[in-house]
Design an enzyme around this catalytic site. Sequence first.
Site, PDB file in Angstrom:
ATOM      1  N   ASP A 151      -0.691  -5.369   4.350  1.00 34.77           N
ATOM      2  CA  ASP A 151      -0.570  -6.323   5.446  1.00 34.77           C
ATOM      3  C   ASP A 151       0.122  -5.718   6.668  1.00 34.77           C
ATOM      4  OD1 ASP A 151      -1.678  -8.035   3.650  1.00 34.77           O
ATOM      5  OD2 ASP A 151       0.038  -9.382   3.492  1.00 34.77           O
TER       6      ASP A 151
ATOM      7  N   THR B  66       2.695  -1.648   2.419  1.00 34.51           N
ATOM      8  CA  THR B  66       1.963  -2.889   2.230  1.00 34.51           C
ATOM      9  C   THR B  66       0.704  -2.867   3.065  1.00 34.51           C
ATOM     10  OG1 THR B  66       1.946  -5.299   2.583  1.00 34.51           O
ATOM     11  CG2 THR B  66       3.400  -4.040   3.988  1.00 34.51           C
TER      12      THR B  66
END
Length: 398
Positions: A157, A155
């Site tokens: 993030d 991911t």
Amino acid sequence: MSYRGTIGILTGGGDVPGLNPAIRAVTFRALREGYRVVGIRRGWGGLVDYQLDNQIDNSAHVQILTEDLVNRAGRTGGTFLHTSRTLPARLPRSAVPQHLRARYDDDINDVTPHVLDAIEAIGIDYLIPIGGDDTLSYAERLHREGIRIVGIPKTMDNDVPGTDYCIGFSTCVTRTIELTHTLRTTAGSHERLLVIEVFGRYAGFTAMLPTMAGAADRCVIPEQPFDMRHLTRLLVEDRNHHPSGYAVVLVSEGATMVDEAGMSFEGQEKDQYGHRKLGGIGDKVAAQLKELSPEFNKGKRINVVNQRLGYLVRCGNPDAIDSIVPMAYGNLALDLILKNRSGQLIALRNGCYANVPIDIVSSRKKIVTVDKYYNAERLRPKYETFRDQPMFIMTSEM
């Protein structure tokens, strides 16, 4: 031809650079260890769509992987297996495929029994899902159901618990720095404030690291609500002290203002994991900066350049780290399989490759430790405590 077993691999959630190198690494190692490798197309959706009738052509959902196929794709971004945000445990009636509608007709359906049947029908002995906490949370569910799972974190993030690093994060940070520096030319030419909205629903790593690297003067993150007047004052001061008369702020998409109830969303629609699509906080910040700036700039309004980076940081080819780490992660997954170990998540911890129990994914949220890494008064990272920290500084909190 005789095989030691069959390994399945899938990619779920948003695409990031580094997925294809991970698929390549798993496939190369697995084939050379005597396994057959199948790619599940469109994440968990491929198993939902798989039809159990052995007379049905399921090539649209399952693909045999070869060295030639993955070698070509392994140098590119995205995922050639495709991806989706399908959650078999919460499948809306409208998303239930035709062949399952007689069995699943509720508003929201848990089609996991079919997924388990599909895994058995394909003959998968080990399943390697590559994804973020949403994809991996369902992998944990399958692990509890008895499926042998080895997960790989992915991911932009970088917010999967248990690991310092998730595939895609380095390229995201690299692109954010590059694009922010590119946008500086316009902000400086017009002596404006530059507002850049970046990814980060719950965690501010994608705003913090570029700011720490010098891409921005300030950043606002989901972990710490911010006061708009305070941000305006700081940015006007930054602009007035800059030789070219501009200043830059990175705004995490999940950031919130102290006087607002919550995050900013593009609409009301939710995906199967319950997430509404984020977007708009950068627009709000830009509008209020323009409105409030005269108060801190001797009555003169300062115009704003406002840009959402969005998919620009997740498309294209991986950088060096997102080419190397996926290679290592794929090989680590095979190390575990060869030792007949499952229920594990491949990880980087304090700079060393490792593995942790996959149930860590649902144990908590991984976010920036504000007190340690973020100066809430100055709206920027703290430039201290670097000794003995991992390469990406604030990503080692477990």
